[in-house]
Design an enzyme around this catalytic site. Sequence first.
Site, PDB file in Angstrom:
ATOM      1  N   GLY A 120       8.531   5.156  -5.696  1.00  0.00           N
ATOM      2  CA  GLY A 120       8.156   6.490  -6.167  1.00  0.00           C
ATOM      3  C   GLY A 120       7.625   7.337  -4.958  1.00  0.00           C
ATOM      4  N   GLY A 121       7.601   7.117  -3.673  1.00  0.00           N
ATOM      5  CA  GLY A 121       7.263   7.751  -2.387  1.00  0.00           C
ATOM      6  C   GLY A 121       5.721   7.702  -2.303  1.00  0.00           C
ATOM      7  N   MET A 122       5.199   6.596  -2.865  1.00  0.00           N
ATOM      8  CA  MET A 122       3.695   6.409  -2.795  1.00  0.00           C
ATOM      9  C   MET A 122       3.364   5.060  -2.000  1.00  0.00           C
ATOM     10  SD  MET A 122       1.958   7.534  -6.208  1.00  0.00           S
ATOM     11  CE  MET A 122       0.422   7.213  -5.506  1.00  0.00           C
ATOM     12  N   LYS A 127      -0.424   5.922  -1.291  1.00  0.00           N
ATOM     13  CA  LYS A 127      -0.653   7.095  -0.700  1.00  0.00           C
ATOM     14  C   LYS A 127       0.068   8.185  -1.084  1.00  0.00           C
ATOM     15  CE  LYS A 127       3.465   7.324   1.408  1.00  0.00           C
ATOM     16  NZ  LYS A 127       4.275   8.458   1.283  1.00  0.00           N
ATOM     17  N   GLY A 181       4.157   1.943  -2.088  1.00  0.00           N
ATOM     18  CA  GLY A 181       3.797   0.705  -3.119  1.00  0.00           C
ATOM     19  C   GLY A 181       4.138  -0.498  -2.363  1.00  0.00           C
ATOM     20  N   PRO A 212       3.621   3.191  -8.621  1.00  0.00           N
ATOM     21  CA  PRO A 212       5.019   3.434  -8.865  1.00  0.00           C
ATOM     22  C   PRO A 212       5.953   2.804  -7.758  1.00  0.00           C
ATOM     23  CG  PRO A 212       3.899   5.633  -9.175  1.00  0.00           C
ATOM     24  CD  PRO A 212       2.882   4.566  -8.760  1.00  0.00           C
ATOM     25  N   VAL A 213       6.845   2.189  -8.353  1.00  0.00           N
ATOM     26  CA  VAL A 213       8.160   1.682  -7.636  1.00  0.00           C
ATOM     27  C   VAL A 213       9.022   2.607  -7.008  1.00  0.00           C
ATOM     28  CG1 VAL A 213       9.865  -0.204  -7.242  1.00  0.00           C
ATOM     29  CG2 VAL A 213       7.684  -0.858  -8.755  1.00  0.00           C
ATOM     30  N   ASP A 231       4.946   2.940   6.779  1.00  0.00           N
ATOM     31  CA  ASP A 231       3.635   3.266   6.027  1.00  0.00           C
ATOM     32  C   ASP A 231       2.691   2.231   6.060  1.00  0.00           C
ATOM     33  OD1 ASP A 231       4.756   5.988   5.321  1.00  0.00           O
ATOM     34  OD2 ASP A 231       5.598   5.084   3.422  1.00  0.00           O
TER      35      ASP A 231
HETATM   36  O1  C5P Z   1      10.036   2.006   7.832  1.00  0.00           O
HETATM   37  P1  C5P Z   1      10.414   1.930   6.424  1.00  0.00           P
HETATM   38  O2  C5P Z   1      11.228   0.450   6.261  1.00  0.00           O
HETATM   39  O3  C5P Z   1       9.337   1.954   5.605  1.00  0.00           O
HETATM   40  O4  C5P Z   1      11.418   2.995   6.346  1.00  0.00           O
HETATM   41  C1  C5P Z   1      12.657   3.117   5.277  1.00  0.00           C
HETATM   42  C2  C5P Z   1      13.529   4.096   5.382  1.00  0.00           C
HETATM   43  O5  C5P Z   1      13.112   5.452   5.837  1.00  0.00           O
HETATM   44  C3  C5P Z   1      14.108   4.027   6.955  1.00  0.00           C
HETATM   45  O6  C5P Z   1      14.952   2.842   7.112  1.00  0.00           O
HETATM   46  C4  C5P Z   1      14.565   5.330   7.213  1.00  0.00           C
HETATM   47  O7  C5P Z   1      15.993   5.672   6.551  1.00  0.00           O
HETATM   48  C5  C5P Z   1      13.483   6.190   6.683  1.00  0.00           C
HETATM   49  N1  C5P Z   1      12.699   6.890   7.407  1.00  0.00           N
HETATM   50  C6  C5P Z   1      13.047   7.608   8.362  1.00  0.00           C
HETATM   51  N2  C5P Z   1      11.904   8.225   9.207  1.00  0.00           N
HETATM   52  C7  C5P Z   1      10.961   7.890   9.236  1.00  0.00           C
HETATM   53  C8  C5P Z   1      10.309   6.809   8.379  1.00  0.00           C
HETATM   54  C9  C5P Z   1      11.224   6.267   7.454  1.00  0.00           C
HETATM   55  O8  C5P Z   1      13.961   8.281   8.367  1.00  0.00           O
HETATM   56  N3  C5P Z   1       9.635   8.342  10.010  1.00  0.00           N
END
Ligand code: C5P
Length: 293
Positions: free
Chosen positions: A97-99, A12, A101, A94-95, A136
Amino acid sequence: MPSSVRVTAPGKINLHLAVGPRDQSGYHPLATVFQAIDLADDIVVRTSSELTLTMLGTDLPADESNLAVRAARLLARYADVPATADITIHKRIPVAGGMAGGSADAAGTLVALDALWGLNLTATELQELGIKLGADVPFCLLGGTALGVERGDALTPLLARGRYTWIVIAQEAGLSTPLVFEHFDRTHPFPSCPEVDDRFLRAIAQGDTKYVAGMARNDLAESCVELHPGARAALEACAAFGLPALVSGSGPTVVALADDDVAADVCPYVEEYVPGGTCLVAHGPVSGAHVVG
Ligand code: C5P
């Protein structure tokens, strides 16, 4: 029941990412617009007497920490079936990468094993399992274009016209999402309530792709470029070529809207500006993780 199932699991980008103040759970309230794009991981699951994971195209660990293994175990527990399958993931997203993955792999594994094990769970059941795996994952299941609020996991599908051609500039070194959020906290002590304005949503509905890419907002972009010089170089390269560009999620991947007929030609020129950057062309929106073949 099939003896093997193949799933495509799209990554995404965020067309809009507004971030509020961190709450007591450690997460940030978001108002984000996701778009699923056809840069996808390929997942194949086969019947087996144990649970194995093979990761291709990456050196990511294929152990119990991998979100795909956690997805398999969670699904098996929920459905009360043995957690047995050989999972092979061919990584293209991408690992770090903000997508999304890792989340795409979790979503794809849920969909693949649901089919392999003949569970026929509803979309709602899969979404509820997805939420437990990461913020995500629900969008990676849903796909298309959607508004995400709360942690980004409370989704509303959006009416979206038009097809977007993106130049995706991936970086050799990734960024840790928690680190980017921490940097955001330090540099933005009083963020406002996260919102998306109506005009932006109307442009998405009308298929005004140029407006959408030009007005895309990402509150994490500043933190991303401060932590990753490659992302800054990618944004500067896109500006030099007059391409409206945005950081995807917490970065460092940058995507830029381009005309379909010239996108591939522009890539080598953009790459020259971005040491350690790899440029490829992708399209959105596409469906979420789904069975193919
Ligand atoms: O939910 P996920 O494990 O993908 O989120 C990774 C990290 O991103 C969380 O531990 C948190 O530090 C940050 N995050 C956040 N607020 C969100 C989504 C993610 O702070 N709404």
